[in-house]
Design a protein around this motif. Sequence first.
Motif, PDB file in Angstrom:
ATOM      1  N   GLN A 118       0.815  -1.207   0.000  1.00 56.11           N
ATOM      2  CA  GLN A 118       0.000   0.000   0.000  1.00 56.11           C
ATOM      3  C   GLN A 118       0.852   1.262   0.000  1.00 56.11           C
ATOM      4  N   THR A 166      -7.632   1.934 -14.463  1.00 58.48           N
ATOM      5  CA  THR A 166      -8.124   2.094 -13.095  1.00 58.48           C
ATOM      6  C   THR A 166      -9.605   1.775 -12.950  1.00 58.48           C
ATOM      7  N   MET A 170      -8.613  -2.581  -8.998  1.00 60.10           N
ATOM      8  CA  MET A 170      -8.877  -1.908  -7.718  1.00 60.10           C
ATOM      9  C   MET A 170      -7.606  -1.273  -7.160  1.00 60.10           C
ATOM     10  N   ARG A 173      -5.494  -0.425  -1.532  1.00 66.09           N
ATOM     11  CA  ARG A 173      -6.205  -0.440  -0.254  1.00 66.09           C
ATOM     12  C   ARG A 173      -7.570  -1.118  -0.378  1.00 66.09           C
ATOM     13  N   ASP A 174      -8.298  -0.826  -1.448  1.00 66.45           N
ATOM     14  CA  ASP A 174      -9.602  -1.464  -1.664  1.00 66.45           C
ATOM     15  C   ASP A 174      -9.449  -2.953  -1.948  1.00 66.45           C
ATOM     16  N   LEU A 175      -8.387  -3.304  -2.678  1.00 70.86           N
ATOM     17  CA  LEU A 175      -8.162  -4.716  -2.983  1.00 70.86           C
ATOM     18  C   LEU A 175      -7.853  -5.511  -1.719  1.00 70.86           C
ATOM     19  N   ASP A 177      -9.018  -4.910   1.275  1.00 82.31           N
ATOM     20  CA  ASP A 177     -10.303  -5.128   1.966  1.00 82.31           C
ATOM     21  C   ASP A 177     -11.076  -6.272   1.315  1.00 82.31           C
ATOM     22  N   LEU A 178     -11.091  -6.327  -0.020  1.00 80.38           N
ATOM     23  CA  LEU A 178     -11.793  -7.400  -0.717  1.00 80.38           C
ATOM     24  C   LEU A 178     -11.166  -8.756  -0.402  1.00 80.38           C
ATOM     25  N   ASN A 181     -11.938 -10.021   3.089  1.00 80.12           N
ATOM     26  CA  ASN A 181     -13.307 -10.557   3.175  1.00 80.12           C
ATOM     27  C   ASN A 181     -13.411 -11.932   2.517  1.00 80.12           C
ATOM     28  N   ASN A 251     -10.389  -7.514  -8.905  1.00 80.13           N
ATOM     29  CA  ASN A 251     -11.645  -6.812  -8.681  1.00 80.13           C
ATOM     30  C   ASN A 251     -12.686  -7.869  -8.324  1.00 80.13           C
ATOM     31  N   LYS A 252     -13.950  -7.523  -8.366  1.00 74.30           N
ATOM     32  CA  LYS A 252     -15.009  -8.472  -8.045  1.00 74.30           C
ATOM     33  C   LYS A 252     -15.400  -9.344  -9.232  1.00 74.30           C
TER      34      LYS A 252
END
Length: 262
Positions: A118, A166, A170, A173-175, A177-178, A181, A251-252
């Motif tokens: 990060q 972009t 992701m 930082r967002d990646l 979190d994913l 989870n 990404n998702k």
Amino acid sequence: MVKVTFNTALAQKDVKKDSETLIPDGKDPEAPEFVVRQSRAWCWCFCLGLALMLSGVVVGGAYLYRYYVLEEGQVFVCGVKYREDDYRIADYNEEDDGMPEEPAVSLRSIQETVRVMQDDEMTLIHVPVPEFGDSDPADIVHDFNKGLTAYLDLSLDKCYVITLNTSVVMPPRDLVDLLINIKAGTYLPQTYLVHEQMMVTEKFDDMDQLGFFISKLCRGKDTYRLHRRDTILGMQKREALNCHKIRHFENKFVMETVICEP
């Protein structure tokens, strides 16, 4: 007339006494000065060598820190399941009044090792040999500072670089979190497959412009620039292109990157 005489022996004795008081016995008057100069030169050489040694330790420590500490980051080993584009034709079940069953969805899985740094705004992805033999293993670098993405196709041993998308990748930082989870089981995606096609345009000669991490990934490899192109349904079938696929996710959804050479 008075005659004055001097005792030469006494005069020589007095002079000898004065010289003995000024000059120590058995010592050269220039010797002490020479010793002082030599010791000072040795001291300066010692200090210079010590400074060089300390600077080498500092530079070497920074080098090792960059390679073995910064690159560790946060590492995740995880996978997702995704749907293929095609669906199996529904079968009819006579016991259910002849009504067709729900269409069975063809699911595949993909595994990755993801290292997220990060502080450096960097994501490093390793895609191993896939379960299904329709894509290549690869190492991928997403450099948000440079705004570049690099793909190292491990089957071809070639490197490809393109502008970072972009809207698909992701931020680190967002990646994180994913991925947290996904590992915790709070988010178990059964996602879909997105296609993108890229064309090889030219070969890179200057690797320094690619930044530290991408230059390290592509060092010693043939490295090419990519151009993203719009995929027109049916057009790619009429073109004789040499294409290779890399399936990955940051990404998702799962991305299928098709790299083609004319």
